[in-house]
Design a protein around this motif. Structure first.
Motif, PDB file in Angstrom:
ATOM      1  N   MET A  49      34.463 -60.680   1.862  1.00 38.95           N
ATOM      2  CA  MET A  49      35.502 -61.231   2.612  1.00 38.95           C
ATOM      3  C   MET A  49      35.908 -60.383   3.915  1.00 38.95           C
ATOM      4  N   ALA A  50      35.790 -60.846   4.918  1.00 39.34           N
ATOM      5  CA  ALA A  50      35.984 -60.184   6.050  1.00 39.34           C
ATOM      6  C   ALA A  50      37.661 -60.160   6.543  1.00 39.34           C
ATOM      7  N   GLU A  51      37.671 -58.898   7.138  1.00 38.45           N
ATOM      8  CA  GLU A  51      39.364 -58.776   7.500  1.00 38.45           C
ATOM      9  C   GLU A  51      39.606 -59.974   8.573  1.00 38.45           C
ATOM     10  N   ILE A  52      40.913 -60.108   8.665  1.00 35.22           N
ATOM     11  CA  ILE A  52      41.523 -61.185   9.716  1.00 35.22           C
ATOM     12  C   ILE A  52      41.664 -60.193  10.996  1.00 35.22           C
ATOM     13  N   GLY A  53      40.886 -60.799  12.131  1.00 36.27           N
ATOM     14  CA  GLY A  53      41.268 -59.963  13.214  1.00 36.27           C
ATOM     15  C   GLY A  53      40.370 -58.884  13.403  1.00 36.27           C
ATOM     16  N   GLU A  54      39.635 -58.766  12.354  1.00 33.34           N
ATOM     17  CA  GLU A  54      38.920 -57.195  12.397  1.00 33.34           C
ATOM     18  C   GLU A  54      37.335 -57.609  12.425  1.00 33.34           C
ATOM     19  N   ASP A  55      36.814 -58.506  13.366  1.00 32.78           N
ATOM     20  CA  ASP A  55      35.333 -58.672  13.458  1.00 32.78           C
ATOM     21  C   ASP A  55      34.381 -57.480  14.043  1.00 32.78           C
ATOM     22  N   GLU A  56      34.925 -56.623  14.516  1.00 34.28           N
ATOM     23  CA  GLU A  56      34.281 -55.324  14.835  1.00 34.28           C
ATOM     24  C   GLU A  56      34.227 -54.502  13.798  1.00 34.28           C
ATOM     25  N   GLY A  57      34.576 -54.852  12.482  1.00 33.96           N
ATOM     26  CA  GLY A  57      34.450 -53.856  11.602  1.00 33.96           C
ATOM     27  C   GLY A  57      35.391 -52.819  11.474  1.00 33.96           C
ATOM     28  N   SER A  58      35.500 -51.763  10.379  1.00 34.57           N
ATOM     29  CA  SER A  58      36.554 -50.772  10.422  1.00 34.57           C
ATOM     30  C   SER A  58      35.925 -49.725   9.568  1.00 34.57           C
ATOM     31  N   VAL A  96      32.071 -51.477  22.867  1.00 36.34           N
ATOM     32  CA  VAL A  96      33.291 -52.155  23.083  1.00 36.34           C
ATOM     33  C   VAL A  96      34.604 -51.462  23.554  1.00 36.34           C
ATOM     34  N   GLU A  97      35.277 -51.887  24.325  1.00 36.89           N
ATOM     35  CA  GLU A  97      36.447 -51.298  24.601  1.00 36.89           C
ATOM     36  C   GLU A  97      37.430 -51.105  23.564  1.00 36.89           C
ATOM     37  N   THR A  98      37.608 -51.922  22.482  1.00 36.72           N
ATOM     38  CA  THR A  98      38.518 -51.785  21.591  1.00 36.72           C
ATOM     39  C   THR A  98      38.258 -51.035  20.500  1.00 36.72           C
ATOM     40  N   LYS A  99      39.167 -50.203  19.968  1.00 36.70           N
ATOM     41  CA  LYS A  99      38.905 -49.103  19.035  1.00 36.70           C
ATOM     42  C   LYS A  99      38.622 -49.794  17.648  1.00 36.70           C
ATOM     43  N   ILE A 100      37.875 -49.136  16.926  1.00 40.68           N
ATOM     44  CA  ILE A 100      37.609 -49.796  15.567  1.00 40.68           C
ATOM     45  C   ILE A 100      38.621 -49.177  14.707  1.00 40.68           C
ATOM     46  N   PRO A 101      39.128 -50.136  13.905  1.00 46.62           N
ATOM     47  CA  PRO A 101      40.548 -49.804  13.017  1.00 46.62           C
ATOM     48  C   PRO A 101      39.749 -48.702  12.055  1.00 46.62           C
ATOM     49  N   SER A 102      40.645 -47.728  12.036  1.00 45.68           N
ATOM     50  CA  SER A 102      40.237 -46.540  11.303  1.00 45.68           C
ATOM     51  C   SER A 102      41.396 -46.234  10.141  1.00 45.68           C
ATOM     52  N   ARG A 103      40.772 -45.633   9.013  1.00 45.95           N
ATOM     53  CA  ARG A 103      41.965 -45.068   8.060  1.00 45.95           C
ATOM     54  C   ARG A 103      41.206 -44.044   7.345  1.00 45.95           C
ATOM     55  N   ILE A 104      42.267 -43.156   6.846  1.00 41.21           N
ATOM     56  CA  ILE A 104      41.923 -42.035   6.180  1.00 41.21           C
ATOM     57  C   ILE A 104      42.348 -42.088   4.711  1.00 41.21           C
ATOM     58  N   LEU A 105      41.600 -41.881   3.772  1.00 47.69           N
ATOM     59  CA  LEU A 105      41.901 -42.011   2.493  1.00 47.69           C
ATOM     60  C   LEU A 105      41.722 -40.648   1.684  1.00 47.69           C
ATOM     61  N   VAL A 106      43.082 -39.907   1.134  1.00 47.96           N
ATOM     62  CA  VAL A 106      42.985 -38.806   0.273  1.00 47.96           C
ATOM     63  C   VAL A 106      43.171 -38.882  -0.929  1.00 47.96           C
ATOM     64  N   ILE A 107      42.332 -38.399  -1.693  1.00 49.42           N
ATOM     65  CA  ILE A 107      41.979 -38.513  -3.235  1.00 49.42           C
ATOM     66  C   ILE A 107      42.266 -36.969  -3.778  1.00 49.42           C
ATOM     67  N   THR A 108      43.195 -36.609  -4.360  1.00 48.68           N
ATOM     68  CA  THR A 108      43.826 -35.254  -4.848  1.00 48.68           C
ATOM     69  C   THR A 108      44.250 -35.247  -5.964  1.00 48.68           C
ATOM     70  N   ALA A 109      44.253 -34.040  -6.731  1.00 50.91           N
ATOM     71  CA  ALA A 109      45.193 -33.724  -7.998  1.00 50.91           C
ATOM     72  C   ALA A 109      45.812 -32.414  -7.874  1.00 50.91           C
ATOM     73  N   SER A 110      45.733 -31.969  -6.549  1.00 54.00           N
ATOM     74  CA  SER A 110      46.202 -30.370  -6.433  1.00 54.00           C
ATOM     75  C   SER A 110      47.842 -30.464  -6.232  1.00 54.00           C
ATOM     76  N   GLY A 111      48.239 -31.447  -5.991  1.00 54.39           N
ATOM     77  CA  GLY A 111      49.750 -31.543  -5.571  1.00 54.39           C
ATOM     78  C   GLY A 111      50.130 -30.905  -4.277  1.00 54.39           C
ATOM     79  N   ASP A 112      51.315 -30.448  -4.037  1.00 54.71           N
ATOM     80  CA  ASP A 112      51.822 -29.847  -2.578  1.00 54.71           C
ATOM     81  C   ASP A 112      51.126 -28.775  -2.338  1.00 54.71           C
TER      82      ASP A 112
END
Length: 296
Positions: A1-10, A139-155
């Protein structure tokens, strides 16, 4: 299922904390390999959503951070062949994550187990990688980007300034920060998710890590608006002092470098600025009234 409005990928950049934690040991067995399998399955699921999607995985430890995927081609990578009927990209992602994780852990095996992980440094590497990918876009539009952090170390209060720089840079660049923490909350990551508009989740059952990743963190921003997600947690916006690395509510701020201290100091320990104190206010005490003898 593709993202809505994100045909350029992520693009999703996953930051995995590889520092051994007591929360990752159950019945005398380390469940880190199962967590890495869940991360690899999550990456494969993201690549299946669209042929234009991109993925990157960064591992961080107590001394260094490095890319687990993608990595520069080498003779070892060229010799690797997937099993029959297995998609080459999926096999390459899992093989690279496991192989490079072993190298990173063995290089840092002589360090103390309970020292802090370089999560802020790994997130900085993720921002640099996202910026490079966006510059390579035709393309001129930026690719939608995210950072996912997976940790068990706390603060990690000693990296407070590094975290704040990453958070505000991500907010300016439009990069969402998601955090999936195990057993132990992280106030700094809560702030980062709230500032950038990402999701923060505390996983109680580590065995269900893959289910949480696919349910909450796999959908993009447009799909999340149509989903019923866990309620947002209360964000602790207390700052960490530069002298003792404690979270404080009221403190002293340097007027030059904006360093925060829990106790007053005539010289800033960060920029060595000497503060000029003005004259102390005169404290005028109440005048004693003269006692007038009573007349008969």
């Amino acid at each position: 299922m593709a993202e809505i409005g994100e045909d350029e990928g992520s693009l999703i950049t996953v930051v995995v904390d590889l520092n051994p934690s007591p929360y990752l040991i159950k019945d005398g067995e380390c469940i880190m390999p199962r967590c890495l399998d869940a991360v690899a399955a999550f990456c494969n699921a993201h690549m299946m959503l669209s042929p234009l999607n991109k993925i990157a995985v960064i591992g961080c430890h107590t001394k260094q951070s490095c890319f687990l995927f993608p990595t520069p081609t080498s003779s070892e990578a060229e010799d690797f062949r997937p099993a029959d009927g297995q998609y080459e990209l999926f096999a390459d992602i899992k093989n690279s994550i496991l192989k490079n994780t072993k190298k990173l852990v063995f290089q840092n095996s002589d360090t103390d187990v309970y020292t802090e992980s370089l999560i802020a440094g790994a997130m900085t590497m993720a921002l640099c990688y996202i910026h490079r990918v966006q510059k390579q876009q035709i393309v001129e539009t930026k690719i939608p980007s995210r950072i996912l952090v997976i940790t068990a170390s706390g603060d990690s209060a000693s990296q407070y300034m590094n975290f704040m720089n990453v958070f505000f840079t991500s907010q300016k660049e439009g990069v969402l920060i998601d955090a999936c923490v195990v057993e132990k909350d992280s106030g700094l990551l809560q702030q980062g998710c709230d500032i950038t508009g990402g999701m923060y989740l505390k996983v109680q059952n580590i065995s269900a890590l893959l289910q949480y990743l696919l349910w909450i963190f796999l959908p993009g921003t447009e799909i999340r608006k149509q989903m019923i997600l866990p309620p947002r947690v209360h964000v602790d916006y207390r700052a960490a002092c530069f002298c003792h690395r404690n979270l404080i509510e009221i403190g002293y701020v340097c007027s030059v470098c904006l360093s925060i201290f829990c106790t007053f100091s005539p010289i800033c320990s960060t920029c060595q600025t000497a503060f000029k104190l003005g004259p102390l206010p005169n404290i005028i005490g109440k005048k004693k009234r003269k006692q007038v003898p009573l007349r008969n």
